[in-house]
Design an enzyme around this catalytic site. Sequence first.
Site, mmCIF file in Angstrom:
data_model
loop_
_atom_site.group_PDB
_atom_site.id
_atom_site.type_symbol
_atom_site.label_atom_id
_atom_site.label_comp_id
_atom_site.label_asym_id
_atom_site.label_seq_id
_atom_site.Cartn_x
_atom_site.Cartn_y
_atom_site.Cartn_z
ATOM 1 N N PHE A 130 99.896 82.697 2.255
ATOM 2 C CA PHE A 130 101.113 83.189 1.614
ATOM 3 C C PHE A 130 102.234 83.127 2.631
ATOM 4 C CE2 PHE A 130 104.293 86.296 0.434
ATOM 5 C CZ PHE A 130 104.531 85.958 -0.884
ATOM 6 N N ASP A 215 102.570 82.104 11.174
ATOM 7 C CA ASP A 215 103.240 83.056 10.296
ATOM 8 C C ASP A 215 102.710 84.441 10.646
ATOM 9 O OD1 ASP A 215 104.108 84.746 8.327
ATOM 10 O OD2 ASP A 215 103.691 83.383 6.665
ATOM 11 N N LYS A 244 108.839 91.679 8.158
ATOM 12 C CA LYS A 244 108.270 92.972 7.791
ATOM 13 C C LYS A 244 108.479 94.085 8.830
ATOM 14 C CE LYS A 244 105.422 91.601 3.985
ATOM 15 N NZ LYS A 244 104.931 90.239 3.798
#
Length: 403
Positions: A130, A215, A244
């Site tokens: 993702f 990532d 995040k």
Amino acid sequence: MSGSALYDTYARNPLAFERGEGVWLIAEDGERYLDFAAGIAVNSLGHAHPHLVAALVGQAGKLWHVSNLYEIPGQSRLGERLVENSFADKAFFTNSGAEALECAIKTARRYHYAKGAEERVRIITFEGAFHGRTMATIAAGGQKKYLEGFGPKMEGFDQVPFGDLKAVEEAVTPETAAVLVEPIQGEGGIRVLSSSVLRRLRELCDKHGLLLVLDEVQSGVGRTGKLFAHEWSGITPDIAAIAKGIGGGFPMGACLATEEAASGMVPGVHGTTFGGNPLAMAVGNAVLDILLEEDFFEAVARKGLQLKQGLMALADRYPDVVEEIRGEGLMLGIRCKVPNTDLQKAMREEKILGAPAGENVVRLLPPLIVSEEEISNALERLESAMRAVSPGTDGADGEEKGS
Ligand SMILES: *Cc1c(COP(=O)(O)O)cnc(C)c1O
């Protein structure tokens, strides 16, 4: 009409929160919830952390926004601090994880372009990945459920099974530019790429002249007990995306790169209006103030172990509920035998929040400032939730099952 003025893109819980204090969220009806999702690894220092509030309020009274046409001292400072504490020499600030990935993808392609190999545009990614919801990042993630109905899938991504080095080797062509991977898949279900696989990926990239792009949007910024998850393996990437946790709840992200990897990113080729604005940078710097305090990461690792051991004990007691406990630090997953949505619902009834993920997993991503007592408290609530969904006990102790 669905009765809501909002897009129907989210399956929302019928629950709204009014405020937060540390690891706790307080609902409109006054109920207190233990927040072991932290906005999906976003509220790294919990809710309303006094140092972050002070940084945001202090900056809000001075300057919110100036264009990147001017010097932004907070941005230079945050960039320098990230560089000092990582593999990177350069940083580009964004507003989100997907934008950090977009920058990473562009940086990797531009690198080869600047070297005169403009045919090298393809990026190898992994099944279950993702990377965000923009057109490029859904193509990179390769998941049908996110691609379907949105027109032609963006060209240039070749997907192989997670961690399959042989498949990576076979997928490399003269057009390959990079390998993009999450050191720990988050949405995919807390699937950990082993250190040895990460090291061999690094070797494979070196052998073929590929850039290794990580990532770390979910796994980075202290989540696993180091600033970046890849540090556990001893390797360094060429490019990494973070987001995040770095804003502690303020929307921001960054693409980090070595000087060499960023060599194609010259004036004018990339930009953003909001990325790196003074408000975000004030908060990002405040987050790092706390994270870089002595022993902070050691404490995360220790508390992660406490939570994992507690979860393993629960897995032994509720073998008909728990298939497996996995993950690192405070990025843990309960792979369920019952539907993960059932466990999530039972957890909500016990006033503890987790986040669902692929492979029937419930993710636990508490704020990094969680205390040992709060972890013990969480484990008690999780036990009650497991007891409630356990087919074996059939709602023993008079507790209602599901409902
Ligand atoms: C959340 C996430 C993203 C996307 O971040 P957004 O801020 O939602 O765009 C990308 N990669 C990983 C690993 C993520 O967990």
